[in-house]
Design a protein around this motif. Structure first.
Motif, mmCIF file in Angstrom:
data_model
loop_
_atom_site.group_PDB
_atom_site.id
_atom_site.type_symbol
_atom_site.label_atom_id
_atom_site.label_comp_id
_atom_site.label_asym_id
_atom_site.label_seq_id
_atom_site.Cartn_x
_atom_site.Cartn_y
_atom_site.Cartn_z
ATOM 1 N N PRO A 27 -108.667 -6.177 14.094
ATOM 2 C CA PRO A 27 -108.879 -6.084 15.543
ATOM 3 C C PRO A 27 -108.507 -7.343 16.329
ATOM 4 N N SER A 28 -108.528 -8.509 15.672
ATOM 5 C CA SER A 28 -108.213 -9.722 16.432
ATOM 6 C C SER A 28 -106.719 -9.847 16.715
ATOM 7 N N MET A 29 -105.950 -8.907 16.198
ATOM 8 C CA MET A 29 -104.516 -8.881 16.495
ATOM 9 C C MET A 29 -104.161 -7.689 17.379
ATOM 10 N N ASP A 30 -105.181 -7.013 17.922
ATOM 11 C CA ASP A 30 -104.933 -5.855 18.782
ATOM 12 C C ASP A 30 -104.586 -6.324 20.192
ATOM 13 N N ALA A 48 -113.556 -18.003 11.079
ATOM 14 C CA ALA A 48 -112.217 -17.591 11.501
ATOM 15 C C ALA A 48 -111.437 -18.818 11.981
ATOM 16 N N PHE A 49 -110.109 -18.700 12.005
ATOM 17 C CA PHE A 49 -109.286 -19.888 12.268
ATOM 18 C C PHE A 49 -109.478 -20.435 13.672
ATOM 19 N N LYS A 50 -109.992 -19.627 14.599
ATOM 20 C CA LYS A 50 -110.140 -20.123 15.973
ATOM 21 C C LYS A 50 -111.068 -21.333 16.046
ATOM 22 N N ASP A 51 -111.964 -21.462 15.055
ATOM 23 C CA ASP A 51 -112.826 -22.653 15.003
ATOM 24 C C ASP A 51 -112.006 -23.944 14.925
ATOM 25 N N VAL A 96 -97.662 -16.052 9.549
ATOM 26 C CA VAL A 96 -98.753 -16.156 10.515
ATOM 27 C C VAL A 96 -99.152 -14.789 11.074
ATOM 28 N N PRO A 97 -100.362 -14.312 10.742
ATOM 29 C CA PRO A 97 -100.873 -13.082 11.367
ATOM 30 C C PRO A 97 -101.059 -13.345 12.858
ATOM 31 N N SER A 98 -100.368 -12.575 13.708
ATOM 32 C CA SER A 98 -100.277 -12.964 15.116
ATOM 33 C C SER A 98 -100.784 -11.902 16.084
ATOM 34 N N GLY A 99 -101.304 -12.388 17.209
ATOM 35 C CA GLY A 99 -101.765 -11.528 18.295
ATOM 36 C C GLY A 99 -101.298 -12.102 19.620
ATOM 37 N N ASN A 100 -101.959 -13.161 20.045
ATOM 38 C CA ASN A 100 -101.596 -13.817 21.297
ATOM 39 C C ASN A 100 -100.513 -14.875 21.134
ATOM 40 N N PHE A 101 -99.980 -15.021 19.947
ATOM 41 C CA PHE A 101 -98.888 -15.959 19.671
ATOM 42 C C PHE A 101 -99.322 -17.425 19.761
ATOM 43 N N GLY A 102 -100.653 -17.673 19.727
ATOM 44 C CA GLY A 102 -101.109 -19.054 19.836
ATOM 45 C C GLY A 102 -100.934 -19.817 18.533
ATOM 46 N N ASN A 103 -101.314 -19.204 17.438
ATOM 47 C CA ASN A 103 -101.231 -19.834 16.137
ATOM 48 C C ASN A 103 -99.784 -20.152 15.782
ATOM 49 N N ILE A 104 -98.928 -19.155 15.887
ATOM 50 C CA ILE A 104 -97.530 -19.369 15.460
ATOM 51 C C ILE A 104 -96.783 -20.267 16.446
ATOM 52 N N GLY A 145 -115.345 -10.060 19.968
ATOM 53 C CA GLY A 145 -115.839 -10.571 18.685
ATOM 54 C C GLY A 145 -115.508 -12.032 18.424
ATOM 55 N N ASP A 146 -114.349 -12.263 17.790
ATOM 56 C CA ASP A 146 -114.010 -13.587 17.269
ATOM 57 C C ASP A 146 -113.995 -14.733 18.280
ATOM 58 N N THR A 147 -113.325 -14.528 19.406
ATOM 59 C CA THR A 147 -113.155 -15.635 20.342
ATOM 60 C C THR A 147 -114.482 -16.079 20.923
ATOM 61 N N GLU A 158 -104.495 -18.008 6.233
ATOM 62 C CA GLU A 158 -105.699 -17.180 6.123
ATOM 63 C C GLU A 158 -106.470 -17.361 7.427
ATOM 64 N N THR A 159 -106.606 -16.282 8.228
ATOM 65 C CA THR A 159 -107.174 -16.458 9.563
ATOM 66 C C THR A 159 -108.636 -16.046 9.678
ATOM 67 N N ALA A 160 -109.180 -15.369 8.679
ATOM 68 C CA ALA A 160 -110.612 -15.052 8.713
ATOM 69 C C ALA A 160 -111.100 -14.817 7.288
ATOM 70 N N THR A 180 -108.636 -8.469 6.520
ATOM 71 C CA THR A 180 -107.588 -7.554 6.974
ATOM 72 C C THR A 180 -106.431 -8.267 7.697
ATOM 73 N N HIS A 181 -106.747 -9.342 8.444
ATOM 74 C CA HIS A 181 -105.690 -10.054 9.188
ATOM 75 C C HIS A 181 -104.780 -10.818 8.229
ATOM 76 N N THR A 182 -105.429 -11.503 7.277
ATOM 77 C CA THR A 182 -104.666 -12.235 6.273
ATOM 78 C C THR A 182 -103.833 -11.256 5.455
HETATM 79 C C1 LIG Z 1 -107.143 -14.635 16.963
HETATM 80 C C2 LIG Z 1 -106.847 -14.163 15.590
HETATM 81 C C3 LIG Z 1 -105.530 -13.879 15.172
HETATM 82 C C4 LIG Z 1 -104.334 -13.965 16.097
HETATM 83 O O1 LIG Z 1 -104.012 -15.299 16.468
HETATM 84 P P1 LIG Z 1 -103.123 -15.588 17.765
HETATM 85 O O2 LIG Z 1 -103.189 -17.046 17.972
HETATM 86 O O3 LIG Z 1 -103.766 -14.825 18.889
HETATM 87 O O4 LIG Z 1 -101.747 -15.092 17.477
HETATM 88 C C5 LIG Z 1 -105.325 -13.481 13.862
HETATM 89 N N1 LIG Z 1 -106.371 -13.341 13.007
HETATM 90 C C6 LIG Z 1 -107.635 -13.598 13.371
HETATM 91 C C7 LIG Z 1 -108.737 -13.410 12.394
HETATM 92 C C8 LIG Z 1 -107.933 -14.030 14.678
HETATM 93 O O5 LIG Z 1 -109.205 -14.268 15.035
#
Ligand SMILES: *Cc1c(COP(=O)(O)O)cnc(C)c1O
Length: 483
Positions: A324-327, A124-127, A267-275, A156-158, A428-430, A405-407
Motif C-alpha cells: 500500500p505504501s506504493m499506491d 520502515a525506511f521513511k524513518d 528501489v520499490p517506488s511510489g512518490n519517487f523520493g527514495n530513488i 499508515g507509514d508516513t 528493503e523498505t519495510a 510486500t514492498h521489498t
Molecule cells: C514510502 C514507501 C515506499 C515508496 O517510497 P517513495 O519514496 O515514495 O518512492 C516504498 N515502500 C515503503 C514501505 C514505503 O513506506
C-alpha cells in the motif's frame, strides 16, 4: 550551497539556503527545490568516505550532508546527526537484536543483497530521513525563535514515521489525520499509543482521501495557515531526499572493495523520493551502474520509463494493493528527476507541469531528452499481487529470509533485470511485521515482531475521532495549537 526551484529562474534573488527551505514544502512558484549543482565526489574523497562508512553511519552521513548543508555550523550539524544515527537509539525498533549497524546489507547469495533500511522506530525506511528531520526542525526552530504546527494525513507509514520523529520535540506539534477504522490494528497502535503532549491523532470517519482533502482545505485557508503556523513534512521536503542520499553511499561501500566497481540498486517506488536520492548520488559521481525502479500495479512511473508518457492517474484509477505504501499515481518527486532530464530548463518544466496540474499528461517520447534517458541509468519494471506473494515464498524457501510486500516488489523486478558481473542491492523498505496479513497469505504464518513492539495493541490509545469536517479540524487545531 544554494537551492533553486524546478520551475523558477536561477537568478540570484530566488536562490535559497538550506535552512531557508528546510521548514517549507513547495517553492512559491509551485516547483520543488534542488541544489544549484550536484557536488562532485573525487576518488580520493570516495576512498576517505569508504573508511568513514566502515566506522560509523553517522560519520558518513556528516560527510555527505555537509556537501548540501553549509549554513548550520559544522559542530552543530555533527551533533544533530550523531544524535539521530546512533544504533542504540535509532535501532530501538529492533532492540534485543543487537543492531550495531544502521543499514546493514544482508546477502541472499553472492552478488544479491538486501540493503536494510527499516531498522528505525516505525520499521520502515521513511524513518531514515524523518528521524533526522525531527532533530533539524527542532534546532532551526529554536534558532529562529519560531514554532510550527505540522498538519498531515496518513494511511499508515508516513504518519507514524513523522510522529515518532517529532514526538517530544520543542517548538512543534503534530496534527495527524487518519481514516477511522481503516488502518491495521498494528498501525493504529503504533500511532495512537503515543502519549507525547505534542502529538495529536485525529481519526476522521471517512477514507484517506477525505483526510487528505481536509488537509488541503486547511492549507488553502492562508489566513488560518499563517495565524496557526501550519507546516508539513511531506515527501517533497528537500531534507528528506538529502538524508536518503547517504545510504546509497553506505550500500556501495558494503558491496564493493574498490571504487572501480559498480553496484546496481533496486528501489520499490511510489512518490519517487527514495530513488530520486539514488539518482542524486549517481550524479555526484557514485559508481552506480543502474537504478532499477519497481512499481506495483500502480505503474505510472514504469509507464514513463518504458514509453516516455507521464500520465498521472486520478484517485478513482488508483488501486489498493498489498504493497500500500506504493499506491501512488502522481509521483511528487518525479519533477526533480524530470528537471535534470530536460537539461535543467525550468521553462520546460513549467510547461509540462501546467499540463499535469490541470489533470493532464505529457509525452516526451519524441524528444531528444527521452533519447538521453539511458545516460541516467534507469531501468523499470512492475510487480503484481500474485508475483509479490510468490517472491515472498521463494525468498523464504530459498534463503530463509522473510521480506515484506514492498521489498518483494523490488526483488521481483530486480531479479528480472539482473546482469552478471555487478552486485545488486535491493532496498528493503519495510519489515514484514508491518504487513502481517499479506505474509500470512503468502507463507501461512505470521512474521516475527521486534521485541519492542510486542503487544503494542494493548497499550492505552490517544485519538480524537471526528466527522469529515474542515471546521471541526480547524477548531481542534485552534484550541490546541498554542498562541
Ligand atoms: C514510502 C514507501 C515506499 C515508496 O517510497 P517513495 O519514496 O515514495 O518512492 C516504498 N515502500 C515503503 C514501505 C514505503 O513506506
Amino acid at each position: 550551497m544554494y537551492y533553486i526551484s524546478t520551475r523558477g529562474d536561477a537568478q540570484h534573488s530566488s536562490r535559497k539556503t538550506f535552512t531557508e527551505i528546510l521548514l517549507g514544502g513547495l517553492a512559491p512558484d509551485g516547483g520543488l527545490y534542488l541544489p544549484e549543482f550536484y557536488p562532485q565526489i573525487t576518488h580520493t574523497e570516495l576512498d576517505h568516505w569508504r573508511g568513514l562508512a566502515n566506522a560509523s553511519y553517522a560519520d558518513l552521513a556528516f560527510a555527505v550532508l555537509s556537501k548540501f548543508i553549509d549554513d548550520i555550523p559544522a559542530a552543530d550539524l555533527k551533533a544533530l546527526i550523531d544524535k539521530t544515527y546512533t544504533a542504540e537509539v535509532y535501532c530501538n525498533g529492533r532492540a534485543g537484536d543487537q543492531a550495531s549497524d544502521i543499514t546493514p546489507v544482508r546477502w541472499l547469495e553472492p552478488g544479491l543483497g538486501l540493503l536494510e533500511l527499516s531498522n528505525g522506530p516505525t520499521l520502515a525506511f521513511k524513518d531514515m530521513a524523518m528521524q533526522l528531520l525531527g532533530n533539524l526542525f527542532e534546532y532551526v526552530l529554536a534558532k529562529k525563535g519560531e514554532e510550527i504546527n505540522i498538519l498531515g494525513a496518513t494511511s499508515g507509514d508516513t504518519g507514524s514515521a513523522a510522529e515518532y520523529a517529532m514526538r517530544g520535540k520543542h517548538g512543534l506539534r503534530v496534527f495527524m489525520l487518519s481514516p477511522y477504522g481503516r488502518m491495521s490494528a498494528f498501525q493504529r497502535a503504533q500511532m495512537y499509543s503515543l502519549q507525547d503532549a505534542n502529538i495529536y491523532n485525529i481519526a476522521v470517519r471517512g477514507m484517506f482521501d477525505d483526510a487528505q482533502d481536509i488537509v488541503k482545505a486547511v492549507s488553502n485557508d492562508h489566513a488560518f495557515k499563517a495565524r496557526h503556523k501550519i507546516g508539513a513534512v511531506n515527501s517533497i521536503n528537500w531534507a528528506r531526499v538529502a538524508a536518503q542520499v547517504v545510504y546509497y553511499f553506505k550500500g556501495f561501500f558494503a558491496a564493493t572493495r574498490s571504487n572501480d566497481e559498480q553496484v546496481d540498486f533496486v528501489v520499490p517506488s511510489g512518490n519517487f523520493g527514495n530513488i530520486c536520492a539514488g539518482h542524486i548520488a549517481r550524479m555526484m559521481g557514485l559508481p552506480i551502474g543502474r537504478l532499477v525502479m519497481a512499481t506495483n500495479e500502480n505503474d505510472v512511473l514504469d509507464e514513463f520509463f518504458r514509453t516516455g508518457v507521464y500520465r498521472p492517474r486520478g484517485a478513482a484509477e488508483t488501486c489498493t494493493t498489498s504493497s500500500p505504501s506504493m499506491d501512488i499515481s502522481k509521483a511528487s518527486n518525479f519533477e526533480r528527476f524530470a528537471f535534470d532530464l530536460v537539461g535543467r530548463d525550468p521553462a520546460i518544466i513549467r510547461e509540462l507541469w501546467a499540463k499535469v496540474d490541470a489533470g493532464g499528461s505529457f509525452d516526451l517520447s519524441k524528444t531528444p531528452c527521452f533519447a538521453d534517458l539511458p545516460k541516467f541509468g534507469f531501468v523499470s519494471g512492475k510487480s503484481c499481487h500474485a508475483e509479490r506473494l510468490a517472491t515472498i515464498r521463494q525468498t523464504f524457501e530459498k534463503y530463509g529470509v522473510m521480506v515484506d510486500t514492498h521489498t518483494a516488489d523490488g526483488l521481483k523486478v530486480g531479479m528480472a533485470a539482473r546482469t552478471t558481473g555487478r552486485p545488486m542491492l535491493v532496498l528493503e523498505t519495510a519489515l514484514p511485521a508491518k504487513f502481517e496479513e499479506a505474509i500470512v497469505e503468502a507463507l501461512g504464518r505470521k512474521p516475527e515482531r521486534p521485541t519492542a513492539m510486542l503487544g503494542i495493541e494493548n497499550l492505552p490509545q490517544r485519538v480524537e475521532v471526528m466527522d469529515v469536517s474542515v471546521d471541526a479540524v480547524k477548531q481542534f487545531i485552534a484550541l490546541n495549537a498554542g498562541a
